[in-house]
Write a protein that holds these residues in place. Sequence first.
Motif, PDB file in Angstrom:
ATOM      1  N   UNK A 205       0.792  -1.151   0.002  1.00  0.00           N
ATOM      2  CA  UNK A 205      -0.078  -0.170   0.196  1.00  0.00           C
ATOM      3  C   UNK A 205       0.960   1.309   0.107  1.00  0.00           C
ATOM      4  N   UNK A 206       2.080   1.229   0.825  1.00  0.00           N
ATOM      5  CA  UNK A 206       2.934   2.249   0.793  1.00  0.00           C
ATOM      6  C   UNK A 206       3.355   2.605  -0.413  1.00  0.00           C
ATOM      7  N   UNK A 207       3.883   1.795  -1.263  1.00  0.00           N
ATOM      8  CA  UNK A 207       4.407   1.985  -2.661  1.00  0.00           C
ATOM      9  C   UNK A 207       3.220   2.325  -3.599  1.00  0.00           C
ATOM     10  N   UNK A 208       2.245   2.058  -3.482  1.00  0.00           N
ATOM     11  CA  UNK A 208       1.253   2.348  -4.281  1.00  0.00           C
ATOM     12  C   UNK A 208       0.855   3.824  -3.944  1.00  0.00           C
ATOM     13  N   UNK A 209       0.287   4.148  -2.681  1.00  0.00           N
ATOM     14  CA  UNK A 209       0.000   5.559  -2.288  1.00  0.00           C
ATOM     15  C   UNK A 209       0.890   6.632  -2.641  1.00  0.00           C
ATOM     16  N   UNK A 210       2.249   6.238  -2.429  1.00  0.00           N
ATOM     17  CA  UNK A 210       3.360   7.047  -2.792  1.00  0.00           C
ATOM     18  C   UNK A 210       3.445   7.393  -4.156  1.00  0.00           C
ATOM     19  N   UNK A 211       3.396   6.379  -4.810  1.00  0.00           N
ATOM     20  CA  UNK A 211       3.808   6.186  -6.368  1.00  0.00           C
ATOM     21  C   UNK A 211       2.720   7.195  -6.942  1.00  0.00           C
ATOM     22  N   UNK A 212       1.565   6.918  -6.370  1.00  0.00           N
ATOM     23  CA  UNK A 212       0.304   7.747  -7.095  1.00  0.00           C
ATOM     24  C   UNK A 212       0.538   9.329  -6.991  1.00  0.00           C
ATOM     25  N   UNK A 213       1.519   9.730  -6.185  1.00  0.00           N
ATOM     26  CA  UNK A 213       1.697  11.327  -6.286  1.00  0.00           C
ATOM     27  C   UNK A 213       0.595  11.904  -5.516  1.00  0.00           C
ATOM     28  N   UNK A 214       0.443  13.348  -5.704  1.00  0.00           N
ATOM     29  CA  UNK A 214      -0.468  14.132  -5.227  1.00  0.00           C
ATOM     30  C   UNK A 214      -1.964  13.403  -4.708  1.00  0.00           C
ATOM     31  N   UNK A 215      -2.450  13.774  -3.476  1.00  0.00           N
ATOM     32  CA  UNK A 215      -1.976  14.339  -2.336  1.00  0.00           C
ATOM     33  C   UNK A 215      -1.125  13.604  -1.350  1.00  0.00           C
ATOM     34  N   UNK A 216      -0.688  12.313  -1.954  1.00  0.00           N
ATOM     35  CA  UNK A 216       0.255  11.533  -1.264  1.00  0.00           C
ATOM     36  C   UNK A 216       1.847  11.807  -1.225  1.00  0.00           C
ATOM     37  N   UNK A 217       2.570  11.547  -0.428  1.00  0.00           N
ATOM     38  CA  UNK A 217       3.989  11.573  -0.399  1.00  0.00           C
ATOM     39  C   UNK A 217       4.629  10.943   0.408  1.00  0.00           C
ATOM     40  N   UNK A 218       5.892  10.605   0.076  1.00  0.00           N
ATOM     41  CA  UNK A 218       6.940   9.926   1.215  1.00  0.00           C
ATOM     42  C   UNK A 218       7.172  10.589   2.344  1.00  0.00           C
ATOM     43  N   UNK A 219       6.668  10.497   3.631  1.00  0.00           N
ATOM     44  CA  UNK A 219       7.108  11.077   4.723  1.00  0.00           C
ATOM     45  C   UNK A 219       8.521  11.383   5.021  1.00  0.00           C
ATOM     46  N   UNK A 220       8.983  12.334   5.632  1.00  0.00           N
ATOM     47  CA  UNK A 220      10.289  12.613   5.991  1.00  0.00           C
ATOM     48  C   UNK A 220      11.020  11.619   6.894  1.00  0.00           C
ATOM     49  N   UNK A 221      10.474  10.734   7.663  1.00  0.00           N
ATOM     50  CA  UNK A 221      10.891  10.017   8.502  1.00  0.00           C
ATOM     51  C   UNK A 221      10.265   8.641   8.437  1.00  0.00           C
ATOM     52  N   UNK A 222      10.905   7.756   9.260  1.00  0.00           N
ATOM     53  CA  UNK A 222      10.131   6.396   9.613  1.00  0.00           C
ATOM     54  C   UNK A 222      10.253   5.570   8.375  1.00  0.00           C
ATOM     55  N   UNK A 223       9.678   4.381   8.542  1.00  0.00           N
ATOM     56  CA  UNK A 223       9.295   3.534   7.366  1.00  0.00           C
ATOM     57  C   UNK A 223       8.080   3.035   7.196  1.00  0.00           C
ATOM     58  N   UNK A 224       7.691   3.083   5.841  1.00  0.00           N
ATOM     59  CA  UNK A 224       6.455   2.856   5.631  1.00  0.00           C
ATOM     60  C   UNK A 224       5.543   4.046   5.990  1.00  0.00           C
ATOM     61  N   UNK A 225       6.051   5.381   6.333  1.00  0.00           N
ATOM     62  CA  UNK A 225       5.289   6.314   6.745  1.00  0.00           C
ATOM     63  C   UNK A 225       4.841   7.393   5.474  1.00  0.00           C
ATOM     64  N   UNK A 226       3.448   7.545   5.429  1.00  0.00           N
ATOM     65  CA  UNK A 226       3.018   8.008   4.136  1.00  0.00           C
ATOM     66  C   UNK A 226       2.459   9.351   4.704  1.00  0.00           C
ATOM     67  N   UNK A 227       2.869  10.510   3.961  1.00  0.00           N
ATOM     68  CA  UNK A 227       2.216  11.815   4.273  1.00  0.00           C
ATOM     69  C   UNK A 227       1.025  12.031   3.180  1.00  0.00           C
ATOM     70  N   UNK A 228       0.040  12.753   3.707  1.00  0.00           N
ATOM     71  CA  UNK A 228      -0.964  13.081   2.684  1.00  0.00           C
ATOM     72  C   UNK A 228      -1.460  14.440   3.044  1.00  0.00           C
ATOM     73  N   UNK A 229      -1.555  15.300   1.861  1.00  0.00           N
ATOM     74  CA  UNK A 229      -2.068  16.610   2.154  1.00  0.00           C
ATOM     75  C   UNK A 229      -3.771  16.654   2.263  1.00  0.00           C
ATOM     76  N   UNK A 230      -4.172  17.164   3.441  1.00  0.00           N
ATOM     77  CA  UNK A 230      -5.750  16.982   3.431  1.00  0.00           C
ATOM     78  C   UNK A 230      -6.367  18.241   2.793  1.00  0.00           C
ATOM     79  N   UNK A 231      -7.085  18.113   1.727  1.00  0.00           N
ATOM     80  CA  UNK A 231      -7.517  18.891   1.022  1.00  0.00           C
ATOM     81  C   UNK A 231      -8.878  19.316   1.167  1.00  0.00           C
TER      82      UNK A 231
END
Length: 133
Positions: free
Chosen positions: A78-104
Amino acid sequence: MTDRADVPPEVLAALRGICAGLPESYEEPAWVGTRWRIRQRTVLHVFTAHPGSTGAFSRAAELTEPAVVMTFRAQAEEFDSLVGAGHPFFRAAWGTQVVGMIIEPDADWTEIKELLTESYRELAPAKLARLLP
């Protein structure tokens, strides 16, 4: 301009509603923003990020204006899929398998609930994770 720690009340209310359904999870202030935890593990962290002033998060999310950002855990696939999808998802700056998401403003709260439920499953003891539907 919103302070980095400020998260709009409607976003906090929506996240509180989701996290209320996660057994034994609790909310607490984080070093910035708010986080929800199970035992000592962070299921979700949310805060307002600003370009240039939030370092790695603003660079990772490629922010050009203030944005509400949340981070959560995902399984490897899921991590690879989400980060690979791009905006609003991104690879968080820390940790393993941590996803960042912009809440629009038009965020899909059903999807966010699913993502946070899976984050909880990743971190909760098996006994508690089995309590989820």
